[in-house]
Design a protein around this motif. Structure first.
Motif, PDB file in Angstrom:
ATOM      1  N   GLY A   5      75.278 -11.028 -48.860  1.00  0.00           N
ATOM      2  CA  GLY A   5      75.191 -11.348 -47.452  1.00  0.00           C
ATOM      3  C   GLY A   5      73.810 -11.131 -46.880  1.00  0.00           C
ATOM      4  N   LEU A   7      70.781 -12.008 -44.986  1.00  0.00           N
ATOM      5  CA  LEU A   7      70.486 -13.032 -43.989  1.00  0.00           C
ATOM      6  C   LEU A   7      69.156 -12.687 -43.352  1.00  0.00           C
ATOM      7  CD1 LEU A   7      71.580 -15.434 -42.258  1.00  0.00           C
ATOM      8  CD2 LEU A   7      72.425 -13.711 -40.708  1.00  0.00           C
ATOM      9  N   ARG A 181      75.632 -19.097 -36.012  1.00  0.00           N
ATOM     10  CA  ARG A 181      74.653 -18.346 -36.804  1.00  0.00           C
ATOM     11  C   ARG A 181      75.310 -17.325 -37.732  1.00  0.00           C
ATOM     12  NH1 ARG A 181      69.126 -17.228 -36.784  1.00  0.00           N
ATOM     13  NH2 ARG A 181      68.901 -18.895 -35.279  1.00  0.00           N
ATOM     14  N   SER A 182      76.334 -16.634 -37.254  1.00  0.00           N
ATOM     15  CA  SER A 182      76.916 -15.586 -38.103  1.00  0.00           C
ATOM     16  C   SER A 182      77.625 -16.190 -39.314  1.00  0.00           C
ATOM     17  CB  SER A 182      77.879 -14.713 -37.293  1.00  0.00           C
ATOM     18  OG  SER A 182      79.035 -15.438 -36.930  1.00  0.00           O
ATOM     19  N   PHE A 183      77.982 -17.469 -39.242  1.00  0.00           N
ATOM     20  CA  PHE A 183      78.673 -18.135 -40.344  1.00  0.00           C
ATOM     21  C   PHE A 183      77.693 -18.933 -41.223  1.00  0.00           C
ATOM     22  CE2 PHE A 183      82.158 -17.894 -37.213  1.00  0.00           C
ATOM     23  CZ  PHE A 183      83.185 -17.412 -37.999  1.00  0.00           C
ATOM     24  N   GLN A 185      75.545 -18.428 -43.533  1.00  0.00           N
ATOM     25  CA  GLN A 185      75.493 -18.245 -44.988  1.00  0.00           C
ATOM     26  C   GLN A 185      76.622 -18.979 -45.669  1.00  0.00           C
ATOM     27  OE1 GLN A 185      74.335 -15.204 -47.384  1.00  0.00           O
ATOM     28  NE2 GLN A 185      74.425 -13.725 -45.726  1.00  0.00           N
ATOM     29  N   ASP A 186      77.840 -18.825 -45.133  1.00  0.00           N
ATOM     30  CA  ASP A 186      78.979 -19.510 -45.734  1.00  0.00           C
ATOM     31  C   ASP A 186      78.805 -21.021 -45.642  1.00  0.00           C
ATOM     32  OD1 ASP A 186      80.324 -17.316 -46.582  1.00  0.00           O
ATOM     33  OD2 ASP A 186      82.191 -17.783 -45.537  1.00  0.00           O
ATOM     34  N   ARG A 189      76.210 -22.101 -48.248  1.00  0.00           N
ATOM     35  CA  ARG A 189      76.801 -21.978 -49.579  1.00  0.00           C
ATOM     36  C   ARG A 189      77.750 -23.155 -49.843  1.00  0.00           C
ATOM     37  NH1 ARG A 189      81.749 -20.517 -49.998  1.00  0.00           N
ATOM     38  NH2 ARG A 189      82.596 -20.236 -52.065  1.00  0.00           N
TER      39      ARG A 189
ATOM     40  N   THR B 607      82.867 -15.245 -43.988  1.00  0.00           N
ATOM     41  CA  THR B 607      82.374 -13.926 -43.612  1.00  0.00           C
ATOM     42  C   THR B 607      81.296 -14.098 -42.555  1.00  0.00           C
ATOM     43  OG1 THR B 607      82.756 -13.241 -45.878  1.00  0.00           O
ATOM     44  CG2 THR B 607      81.434 -11.776 -44.527  1.00  0.00           C
ATOM     45  N   ARG B 608      81.336 -13.239 -41.563  1.00  0.00           N
ATOM     46  CA  ARG B 608      80.318 -13.294 -40.509  1.00  0.00           C
ATOM     47  C   ARG B 608      79.352 -12.133 -40.682  1.00  0.00           C
ATOM     48  NH1 ARG B 608      83.340 -14.211 -34.816  1.00  0.00           N
ATOM     49  NH2 ARG B 608      81.269 -14.976 -34.222  1.00  0.00           N
ATOM     50  N   TYR B 609      78.079 -12.449 -40.535  1.00  0.00           N
ATOM     51  CA  TYR B 609      77.047 -11.423 -40.691  1.00  0.00           C
ATOM     52  C   TYR B 609      76.214 -11.346 -39.415  1.00  0.00           C
ATOM     53  CZ  TYR B 609      78.112 -12.101 -45.629  1.00  0.00           C
ATOM     54  OH  TYR B 609      78.750 -12.205 -46.832  1.00  0.00           O
ATOM     55  N   HIS B 613      72.036  -7.761 -40.682  1.00  0.00           N
ATOM     56  CA  HIS B 613      72.805  -7.414 -41.875  1.00  0.00           C
ATOM     57  C   HIS B 613      71.918  -7.043 -43.062  1.00  0.00           C
ATOM     58  CE1 HIS B 613      76.462  -7.367 -44.285  1.00  0.00           C
ATOM     59  NE2 HIS B 613      75.749  -7.918 -45.240  1.00  0.00           N
ATOM     60  N   ALA B 614      70.851  -7.793 -43.244  1.00  0.00           N
ATOM     61  CA  ALA B 614      69.986  -7.533 -44.403  1.00  0.00           C
ATOM     62  C   ALA B 614      69.434  -6.103 -44.348  1.00  0.00           C
ATOM     63  CB  ALA B 614      68.841  -8.546 -44.431  1.00  0.00           C
ATOM     64  N   GLU B 757      77.332 -15.632 -30.424  1.00  0.00           N
ATOM     65  CA  GLU B 757      76.400 -15.969 -31.495  1.00  0.00           C
ATOM     66  C   GLU B 757      74.947 -15.984 -31.023  1.00  0.00           C
ATOM     67  OE1 GLU B 757      77.083 -16.551 -34.650  1.00  0.00           O
ATOM     68  OE2 GLU B 757      79.268 -16.608 -34.589  1.00  0.00           O
TER      69      GLU B 757
END
Lengths: 209, 1003
Positions: A5, A7, A181-183, A185-186, A189, B607-609, B613-614, B757
């Motif tokens: 995760g 980011l 934005r929070s999604f 990465q998914d 992918r 999944t929400r980041y 998070h990093a 967001e």
């Protein structure tokens, strides 16, 4: 993409390093598109004062036909709902000064509308190339055929199980997919995974005009 | 032994591409283009499995998806697949398959003892036999043994190593089936300008055999098929999918189809899925699924070497394999004659054609051709039984007149009892079926949905008629999508004069003990059906459940119609009265992995980041799932336990300063002239008095008066507000607002949007919070300039090497921890820069990041409630100690029902604080009782809602809901957990353990 995760700011990912992935040669190009400004304008299109104020402010008539976009000299507007639009810089290289936000908001509030700053809310990805529509079709139940999803159309739907705002800026097989934005990465992918069988190139963040 | 039964020429097999494979450990060779079944037959292997119940030897029966017998276990790398149909498995080099349901081997199977005992185990035997003693306990034991004895293959035990994906597709016309009918339909629809998808389950189109010399539009049929398929393949608006089975028709004209992408490859490519699940939405569907041949039931009709007549011919013509040397055909229709001619052309000696019809009834052109070819035709006769040990060796043929039976030696029996249109998807599309006396089968009648059956699927078995139907269906389907075809001639073929079928389902047995199988896969015999009828299972659905007729992987494709015809015979009613069982999807089994597609394992949900998070990962955070979010739970240092980390973090906030990532909180912006009015209606407290640059805590209720959510709302400008919600209720509150604004109060001038967001958020808490922030922001932070509950904007100095420069921020002086605290919101893409800037500025003050656990400790110490544990849907604001917030001078949602007597009763459970007397932790989920030793029922006075070790109070503390709790401060009670075997003495007090007057907030 690493599953831990990671980011980075601006939604840049490890697996978004420029390069070729999947089978060769590639039939898809993926890139992140920086969003410099994205404002949500809301108001009742039955109120002429609101429409006129929006036109004066942004130099375009807000599109009233569902799932269409409109372009002005500096801005473009994406239809989000009967009373809601997303205003984005028509050319991302032109940075609209965010300092101007409060004045614009006050003017729209005075005209019975609303203006919200959502510039950092979404991450935009470009999906381009011969198999761009096929990649989207693996993740989204909409019809991306050129007869059904015209250049200048936009729609809100799903990318896998993520909310997505999808825009087709022109008649080439190019789509812009915006995810929260929070999604992001998914979403990234999912696009990579669906593109691997066609082969894809990740290119450095590009601006779409 | 190398392919002794392979023909020297013909077929689609590629003799230059030999493929090695093993079956039951024995190495064999086949050719490219073979199925496992055709390759086995080329090597003379018929015996491929043992039957489900009686463990009788079984051989390859069909050449397609309807196969009841030839189910094999396929091993491939890490995966094993049970119940693979040998008849549809495309052979690849190195294929490893084995027979199922037999031990120690398919030739010598111990389970075959069941066959000898078969009279003891008729249909439904286990319902009768294993019901004693009549307790469920015994049935559970029996079931284990029965399951081991029966069963079909072995499921994989390892995680599925393959990948699967979904593909949505849209078209004007979906043609299901790429036979001649489907090709005609697809071509016509495409020429009309329609977007067309054609699904064909085989590797190529037009695989079904046609009579020798058949021509379409004056060209040989095979050339016409190839030309049309290639035309469709090149057409830009046609998608031709092969190896793709449309398995289900769902609501809204959604058709599910499964594409087998790599199963035929010895080495699947590295990228891409093994199978692709298509979800196709079509304006209209043309159903050109063809028909499935059925057999005729006679004694020992299950011996290996017994094939459907059309299947035997398919092996000869398509795969260039002789399924035997000497064949007896058994038929009640003309089709088997064409099959016999093809077999003869392939070198099979036709010993006899046994036709149940009289000479007069079987006077078609094909009969004449067979006679001309010198074949012996035994008319008005039936095959009454077969003989052989693991393979058919001879059959007994009797004329109906009662003449003694004649024995004919043979190693192949080809049976044709007629054709059943594949109406499965039509029926799923709510299509009504009609029993057709000519076909002796069910055919489509009418459907309210846009699904057009054509060709054999519509009961039209003649090629010329089927082509015309397919063509017309393609045009009609295109028209439904608004695509009008120019005048276009349908493809033509010469009609073939055939004689009609005479229904024959089962031949009476010479001996009562003879086994006549209706359903080969489930070992259902004619006698089983009679028994079921006698025992009252007279509805066709009951027959299915009682006998298992039509269950299993083939779903009775070759057996259902025979079974229901025999039931009708038993009941003495016409077949249409019995009807069919429901055709449920899937048409053929679909790999389960295809349904989740990409959404499996860690990706079963997104999944929400947060933007930071990093940083959390790099700094050793342990994460907790909060809805879809990953939130830092704590940041243990090297050698530190999680508990120690939580205590250290919680202590640092009370003594120096800490910072926590609160980006996950729901954030909703509101604009318009009527926002204050909206807030007045939503929240229990008053909002029209909120000044610009100030924020306020609010509680909102459900309609029934119970607490729904809490949070703060800030006034950013005259008409612009920011509401925060709890993390869990972010979406729910937004929905609530949209519902109210759009349907209940459209007159309010309020617009709302979620900005969760948009903003990364962090809370900086502790006595040193102001000192940390003062060095970062460009505004005055003194109590006078920025007091408790102040809101403002500022610029935060970012790291000197940050090219983006200062960070624009919203600053809120609010506190969840009870300390001097600020909440900082910055645009999400600057979140990490802001976080790092705060930590850098705080270093001199000993700043520590803290996670959700320490945040929880801090809020329990202050008695702040959480939606869920305390506000559990049964608590009012007054129960939670916030009754005074309810403004008497205005209405709000939920308020009218607060006056209900039960909600104002004296024994309401009210929020209290508990302090453990002693060192033992307060048990999780404990009940509160007065006397822990009292025998049940021990009156429950309340329960613990949240608990923790408080490093600041230096005790185990808890929040609890306690009957009449506010009047019990000072009481000593017990927190007991029978589950944990724990009981702890606790002292009741107010729900606040630190700074009850709130002085620290305002320093």
């Amino acid at each position: 993409m690493s599953d831990d995760g990671t980011l980075r700011p601006f939604g840049a990912f490890d697996s978004a390093a420029p390069g070729h992935y999947g089978v060769s040669p590639g039939a898809v190009t993926l890139a992140e598109i920086p969003i410099s400004v994205a404002w949500n304008v809301q108001g009742d299109p039955l109120h002429p004062a609101f429409l006129a104020e929006a036109k004066r402010r942004f130099g375009l008539a807000l599109p009233l036909v569902p799932n269409t976009t409109a372009r002005g000299p500096a801005w473009k507007a994406l239809w989000l709902g009967p009373k809601s639009w997303l205003l984005m810089a028509g050319d991302e290289t032109v940075i609209v000064p965010p300092a101007g936000f409060d004045a614009q908001r006050d003017a729209l509030n005075a005209a019975g509308g609303a203006l919200f700053d959502l510039s950092a809310s979404r991450v935009a990805f470009m999906v381009k190339g011969l198999r761009a529509a096929a990649v989207l079709a693996k993740n989204c139940p909409l019809d991306f055929h050129p007869r059904a999803f015209l250049a200048g159309n936009c729609a809100q739907s799903l990318l896998g199980h993520i909310n997505a705002l999808i825009e087709r800026p022109d008649a080439t097989p190019t789509f812009v997919v915006m995810v929260p934005r929070s999604f992001a990465q998914d979403g990234w992918r999912q696009l990579c995974r669906s593109s691997a069988q066609y082969g894809y190139d990740v290119v450095v963040p590009v601006s779409m005009s | 032994m190398t392919q002794r039964f392979r023909l020297p020429t013909g077929g689609i097999v590629d003799r230059t591409r030999p493929l090695a494979f093993t079956f039951d450990g024995v190495p064999y060779q086949g050719y490219g283009g073979d199925t496992l079944a055709s390759a086995l037959l080329a090597n003379g292997v018929h015996l491929v499995g043992r039957s489900f119940k009686y463990h009788r030897p079984r051989g390859i029966f069909s050449a397609g998806t309807e196969e009841p017998n030839a189910l094999v276990q396929l091993a491939r790398g890490a995966h094993t697949e049970p119940n693979a149909r040998a008849t549809t498995l495309e052979l690849y080099d190195g294929m490893t398959a084995s027979s199922q349901n037999c031990w120690p081997s398919v030739r010598h199977d111990i389970g075959a003892v069941n066959n000898a005992m078969s009279r003891l185990i008729p249909a439904g035997f286990y319902y009768k036999t294993f019901m004693w003693p009549p307790t469920p306990r015994w049935w559970l034991r029996y079931e284990q043994v029965i399951r081991r004895a029966a069963g079909m293959g072995r499921a994989a035990t390892q995680p599925d190593p393959d990948s699967y994906e979904h593909q949505y597709a849209h078209c004007d016309v979906l043609v299901i089936g790429g036979g001649t009918t489907g090709l005609a339909a697809a071509r016509a629809a495409a020429l009309a300008g329609a977007r067309v998808i054609l699904c064909e389950q085989n590797v190529d189109c037009g695989a079904a055999p046609l009579p020798a010399g058949t021509k379409i539009d004056q060209t040989p049929a095979s050339e016409w098929i190839a030309a049309v398929a290639s035309e469709l393949l090149r057409h830009p608006e046609v998608t031709l999918l092969v190896r793709t089975t449309a398995f289900g028709y769902y609501d809204g004209s959604l058709v599910g189809a499964i594409e087998r992408v790599t199963d035929h490859l010895a080495a699947p490519p590295a990228h891409g899925p093994r199978e692709r699940l298509w979800k196709i939405r079509a304006t209209a569907v043309v159903l050109a699924t063809g028909a499935i041949e059925r057999g005729i039931v006679y004694a020992n009709n299950d011996l290996p070497g017994t094939l459907l007549a059309s299947a035997a011919r398919t092996y000869v013509e398509r795969y260039a394999v002789r399924p035997g040397d000497r064949a007896v055909m058994f038929t009640n229709n003309d089709g088997a004659y064409a099959d016999a001619l093809a077999l003869q052309a392939g070198g099979v000696d036709i010993a006899a054609i046994v036709d149940a019809r009289t000479d007069a009834q079987s006077s078609g052109i094909l009969t004449a051709r067979a006679r001309d070819a010198g074949m012996v035709i035994v008319s008005a006769a039936t095959l009454i039984g077969a003989h052989g040990n693991r393979h058919v060796a001879a059959v007994d043929v009797a004329s109906r007149a009662g003449v003694p039976a004649q024995r004919i030696d043979c190693d192949l029996v080809c049976v044709s009892g007629g054709w059943n249109p594949a109406v499965h998807l039509y029926s799923q599309a709510r299509g009504k079926l009609r029993y057709d006396e000519v076909l002796a089968s069910f055919v489509p009648e009418s459907s309210p949905l846009p699904i057009i059956p054509a060709g054999a699927a519509n009961g039209c078995l003649g090629l010329s008629e089927a082509l015309a139907e397919g063509h017309a269906a393609g045009i009609a389907a295109a028209r439904q999508a608004g695509r009008i075809a120019a005048l276009l001639a349908p493809p033509r073929a010469d009609p073939l004069a055939t004689a009609p079928l005479q229904p024959l389902w089962a031949v009476p047995a010479a001996r009562k003990s003879a086994r006549r199988f209706v359903d080969l896969q489930n070992d259902v015999t004619v006698n089983d059906i009679a028994l079921a009828a006698r025992e009252g299972y007279q509805a066709v659905e009951h027959l299915k459940r009682y006998t298992t007729l039509g269950m299993g992987t083939d779903q009775g494709k070759t057996s259902n119609i025979i079974g229901l015809a025999l039931l009708a015979e038993q009941l003495g009613v016409p077949i249409p009265r019995v009807g069919t069982t429901t055709f449920r999807p899937p048409y053929t089994p679909v790999t389960l992995g295809a349904f989740p597609g990409h959404e499996s394992g860690a990706h079963v949900a997104p999944t929400r980041y947060s933007a930071m998070h990093a940083w959390h990962v790099e700094h050793g955070a342990r994460f907790v799932n909060a809805g879809l979010w990953k939130r830092p739970h704590s940041y243990p240092r090297a050698g530190e336990s999680e508990d120690d980390a939580v205590n250290r973090e919680a202590r640092s906030v009370r003594t120096t300063v800490g910072v926590v990532d609160v980006s996950t909180l729901g954030k909703i912006e509101l604009q318009g002239r009527d926002v204050a009015e909206l807030l007045n209606r939503l929240y229990i407290n008053r909002w029209d008095t909120l000044a610009i640059g100030r924020c306020r805590y609010g509680v909102m209720l459900r309609d029934d008066g119970m607490v729904m959510d809490d949070g703060t709302t800030s006034r950013l400008s005259d008409t612009h507000y920011l509401m925060t919600t709890t993390t869990v209720n972010a979406v729910k509150v937004m929905q609530h607002l949209e519902y109210l604004l759009q349907t209940q109060w459209p007159e309010l001038d309020v617009y709302a949007t979620s900005v969760t967001e948009q903003w990364a958020a962090m809370a900086l808490s502790g006595p040193k919070a102001r000192d940390v922030l003062a060095g970062l922001v460009d505004i005055e932070l003194s109590n006078a300039a920025f007091p408790f509950l102040a809101v403002g904007t500022c610029n935060v100095r970012a790291a000197s090497d940050d090219p983006a420069g200062a960070i624009p921020a919203r600053l809120f002086r609010m506190s969840y921890s009870g300390e001097l605290a600020y909440e900082i919101h910055v645009p999400c893409h600057r979140g990490l820069a802001m976080w790092e800037a705060v930590l850098a500025a705080g270093e001199a003050f000993g700043i520590m990041p803290y996670g959700t656990e320490a945040m929880g400790t801090l809020r329990i110490e202050k008695g702040h409630v959480v939606i869920g544990p305390e506000a559990d849907g049964r608590t009012t604001a007054d129960d939670l100690g916030m009754g005074k917030l309810v403004n008497a001078g205005k209405w709000c949602i939920g308020k009218p029902l607060l006056d209900r007597s039960a909600l104002t009763a004296a024994d309401r459970w009210q929020l209290v604080g508990l302090t453990a007397l002693g060192d033992a932790p307060i048990p999780r989920g404990a009940k509160i009782v007065a006397d822990p030793e009292r025998k049940a029922p021990n009156p429950m006075l309340g329960h613990v809602t949240s608990w923790c070790w408080s490093p600041n109070v230096d005790a185990w503390i808890a929040l609890a809901l306690l009957a009449n709790g506010r009047a019990r401060h000072g009481d000593t009670l017990w927190a007991v957990s029978p589950l944990a075997g724990a009981k702890v003495r606790v002292q009741v007090g107010p729900p606040c353990f630190i700074d009850p007057d709130g002085e620290r907030l305002r320093v």
